[in-house]
Structures are given as structure tokens and as C-alpha cells.
Design a protein around this motif. Structure first.
Motif, mmCIF file in Angstrom:
data_model
loop_
_atom_site.group_PDB
_atom_site.id
_atom_site.type_symbol
_atom_site.label_atom_id
_atom_site.label_comp_id
_atom_site.label_asym_id
_atom_site.label_seq_id
_atom_site.Cartn_x
_atom_site.Cartn_y
_atom_site.Cartn_z
ATOM 1 N N ARG A 73 -4.444 -11.555 8.089
ATOM 2 C CA ARG A 73 -3.674 -10.548 8.802
ATOM 3 C C ARG A 73 -4.173 -10.204 10.220
ATOM 4 N NH1 ARG A 73 -4.514 -5.543 11.371
ATOM 5 N NH2 ARG A 73 -3.248 -4.248 10.465
ATOM 6 N N ARG A 74 -5.271 -11.472 11.054
ATOM 7 C CA ARG A 74 -5.369 -11.720 12.449
ATOM 8 C C ARG A 74 -4.468 -12.129 13.035
ATOM 9 N NH1 ARG A 74 -9.936 -15.190 12.459
ATOM 10 N NH2 ARG A 74 -9.634 -15.592 9.879
ATOM 11 N N SER A 75 -2.500 -13.038 12.670
ATOM 12 C CA SER A 75 -1.615 -13.595 13.339
ATOM 13 C C SER A 75 -0.711 -13.281 12.085
ATOM 14 C CB SER A 75 -2.082 -15.292 12.724
ATOM 15 O OG SER A 75 -2.313 -15.690 10.923
ATOM 16 N N ARG A 76 -0.359 -12.718 11.101
ATOM 17 C CA ARG A 76 0.221 -12.112 10.244
ATOM 18 C C ARG A 76 0.069 -10.557 9.962
ATOM 19 N NH1 ARG A 76 4.546 -15.635 9.744
ATOM 20 N NH2 ARG A 76 3.932 -18.074 9.584
ATOM 21 N N PRO A 77 -0.242 -9.856 11.092
ATOM 22 C CA PRO A 77 -0.258 -8.305 10.473
ATOM 23 C C PRO A 77 -0.058 -7.779 9.805
ATOM 24 C CG PRO A 77 0.291 -8.750 12.654
ATOM 25 C CD PRO A 77 -0.265 -9.745 12.275
ATOM 26 N N HIS A 78 1.498 -7.493 10.365
ATOM 27 C CA HIS A 78 2.915 -7.086 9.056
ATOM 28 C C HIS A 78 2.675 -7.480 7.550
ATOM 29 C CE1 HIS A 78 3.444 -6.737 13.557
ATOM 30 N NE2 HIS A 78 3.855 -5.170 13.122
ATOM 31 N N SER A 79 3.335 -9.329 7.710
ATOM 32 C CA SER A 79 2.927 -9.398 6.245
ATOM 33 C C SER A 79 1.487 -9.047 5.577
ATOM 34 C CB SER A 79 2.778 -10.890 6.510
ATOM 35 O OG SER A 79 4.549 -11.075 7.347
ATOM 36 N N HIS A 80 0.422 -9.127 6.425
ATOM 37 C CA HIS A 80 -0.732 -8.621 5.059
ATOM 38 C C HIS A 80 -0.733 -7.441 4.441
ATOM 39 C CE1 HIS A 80 -5.104 -9.448 4.655
ATOM 40 N NE2 HIS A 80 -4.888 -7.603 5.263
ATOM 41 N N ASP A 81 -0.091 -6.358 5.846
ATOM 42 C CA ASP A 81 -0.230 -4.929 5.359
ATOM 43 C C ASP A 81 1.088 -4.608 4.692
ATOM 44 O OD1 ASP A 81 -2.270 -5.032 7.464
ATOM 45 O OD2 ASP A 81 -1.346 -4.005 9.133
ATOM 46 N N LEU A 82 1.821 -5.434 4.507
ATOM 47 C CA LEU A 82 2.972 -5.196 3.242
ATOM 48 C C LEU A 82 2.540 -5.278 1.813
ATOM 49 C CD1 LEU A 82 5.865 -4.807 2.893
ATOM 50 C CD2 LEU A 82 6.007 -7.521 2.401
ATOM 51 N N THR A 83 1.713 -6.349 1.644
ATOM 52 C CA THR A 83 1.736 -6.466 0.218
ATOM 53 C C THR A 83 0.219 -5.222 0.149
ATOM 54 O OG1 THR A 83 1.466 -8.861 0.205
ATOM 55 C CG2 THR A 83 -0.607 -7.945 -0.666
#
Length: 304
Positions: A197-207
Motif C-alpha cells: 500500500r505504501r507504493s501502490r495505494p490505489h491497487s492495494h485499496d482496490l482489492t
């Protein structure tokens, strides 16, 4: 001391006449005299002896004459080299892109861009949004295709292009691999590979939001940063992953990409892809790219 003062000194030294020297430089005699006087004051010695009848070089003027010529020649060479770099830069567009845009958007748009502007050179930098935005602000990128952050820097423009849909990456040997679509409930007991999430918050939050919307908790088996790494881990059997649709263009052997079944939750779980650039800057090459993008946006959106 500056180059203008040196040029005035050299012109006066060559002609030994302030009026003709000023005329050769297309300035007023008083302006030339002022520049020479400023140079003399800076050096602390007179460079000319001036009378009502003649202008001659002093000993100091004679001694520094050749050095002055060398300095002006070096300055002119410096300017010429800088102009050459600027001229070359005039045909180079520096484009940043997150990985899914680099895999999905860039190959499609470059074909149209080269057709419209065959002499244009494109330099592509593929990085995460958190690294692309500082490069825009520093001037090392002209435009970037990225995920707009929650808190947006007012110095940057963010123009939403469209929304990327999500797909499930899973091994071809997985029992769900034969499905036309997969529901989140089908993944309830599956180990998942999730972006950091620190580097890819959007992709992390999507899941996480997809599972939350289905009233489930994601079983995170592995955290990874790069999409290529995530897909490779899927191929190795580490787990499944929910990724942007354009990630399927990575074409890793042994991996299938299957759409999520349409529900209210999945229809809302999409990732914004935006174009970003520095506010209040003019760039004809960037505008050319945006014009080509606008012309083909509907087709590009259909594949996202």
C-alpha cells in the motif's frame, strides 16, 4: 564582469574608436563606454587611454586582450552547444507511465502518435506514481500517465482519461481458470498477492474494497510491489491477484486473466488513469500527444 563588457572591450580594442565600435555592436557609444568603464572598475585598472584625438590600449589592456578573446570564444561555444541541445530537445517528448499504462496505453497511443508526427522522439520512463510526479515538478518529464493521489499538488494538472477495470490473475491449472467471470465470493478462501500500500495505494485499496463490499476479508498471502512480480508469483502458484485489466498484456506463461463478475461493488471498483503535467506550462509536443489521445480515447477506453 560579464560577456557584454568583454565584447565591448574587444570591439573598442580592435577599432580604437568608441563610436565605430558601438556601431559594430549596434549599441549607443554611451552604452559601450559604460560597459567598458564597468569592466575597468571591476578589474581595478584602466584598459584604454582616451584623449580628444585618439584611443589607445594601456599596458593592462594589451596584456588581457588575447585572454578576453579566448573568454568570449568560449562563451559563444557554450551558447552554441546549449542551443544545439535545446534544438534537439525540441523534438523529444519525455513521457512517464505507471506499469499498466506502459503495458496497455503507451503501445496503442505511440502507433497513432508516430503516424501523426513521424519526426517526434518519445522517451518513456516507467515508474510508480509516487516517483513520476516529482519528475514532472523537476522538469525531467513532460507528461505522465498515473493514478492521481488523494492529495493533489496544486502545481500539477490531473486530467482523468478513463477508468481501468479489474481482472483476476490466476494459474491456468486453477479450478476457477475455466470461468468466463469470477465473483469475489469465489475468492473468499484463496490466498491473495496484494500490492504494497505504501507504493501502490490505489491497487492495494482496490482489492481490499472489493472484499469489504462483498462482506469478506481478503486472505493476504504475499505482499509485492511490481505488477510483473505479482504475475510471476501467480504463475508460481503463490496465490491469486486482482490487477488492472491492462496487466494482462504482460502475457506471463501459465497465467490467465479473467474478468470479475459484474455487481454493484465491482462496477464501482475501478482505477482512475489520469494524464498529469505541470500547471501553467506551454508545450506543443505535449499538446500534440493529448490531441492524438483525444482522437482515440473512446477506442482506448474500450480496452481498459
Amino acid at each position: 564582469m560579464n560577456i557584454t563588457q568583454l565584447k565591448c572591450f574587444l570591439a573598442a580594442a580592435e577599432m580604437l574608436h568608441f563610436g565605430r565600435a558601438a556601431q559594430s555592436l549596434d549599441i549607443l557609444p554611451a552604452t559601450l563606454g559604460r560597459h567598458v568603464k564597468q569592466l575597468e572598475d571591476h578589474l581595478g585598472v584602466p584598459l584604454f587611454q582616451r584623449t580628444t584625438r585618439a584611443v589607445t590600449l594601456t599596458e593592462a589592456g594589451s596584456r588581457v586582450l588575447e585572454d578576453g578573446r579566448a573568454l568570449v570564444a568560449q562563451a559563444e561555444a557554450f551558447e552554441e552547444k546549449a542551443r544545439a541541445v535545446r534544438s534537439a530537445r525540441a523534438h523529444v517528448l519525455r513521457v512517464g507511465a505507471i506499469d499498466s499504462a506502459a503495458a496497455g496505453l503507451i503501445p496503442q497511443i505511440l502507433h497513432h502518435l508516430h503516424a501523426a508526427h513521424p519526426g517526434l522522439e518519445i522517451q518513456i520512463v516507467e515508474q510508480k506514481t509516487i516517483h513520476l510526479l516529482p519528475k514532472l515538478l523537476s522538469g525531467s518529464l513532460d507528461i505522465a500517465f498515473c493514478r492521481p493521489p488523494d492529495i493533489r499538488d496544486p502545481r500539477l494538472v490531473f486530467r482523468t482519461l478513463f477508468y481501468e477495470t479489474a481482472v483476476v490473475a490466476l494459474p491456468k491449472s486453477h479450478p476457477l481458470a475455466g470461468r468466463d467471470a469470477i465473483e469475489i465470493a469465489d475468492l473468499a478462501e484463496e490466498p491473495l498477492i496484494v500490492p504494497d500500500r505504501r507504493s501502490r495505494p490505489h491497487s492495494h485499496d482496490l482489492t481490499m474494497s472489493l472484499f469489504l463490499g462483498a462482506g469478506l476479508t481478503a486472505r493476504v498471502a504475499q505482499i509485492a510491489e511490481e505488477k510483473q512480480t505479482i504475475v510471476n508469483l501467480v504463475a508460481a502458484g503463490t496465490g491469486l491477484a486482482i490487477v488492472p485489466r491492462w496487466t494482462s498484456r504482460l502475457r506471463v506463461e501459465g497465467v490467465r486473466f479473467i474478468p470479475l463478475a459484474r455487481t454493484d461493488a465491482t462496477s464501482q471498483a475501478k482505477l482512475i488513469l489520469a494524464a498529469s503535467w505541470t500547471r501553467e506550462t506551454r508545450d506543443p509536443l505535449r499538446d500534440s500527444l493529448l490531441a492524438v489521445l483525444d482522437a482515440h480515447l473512446a477506442t482506448l477506453e474500450a480496452t481498459a
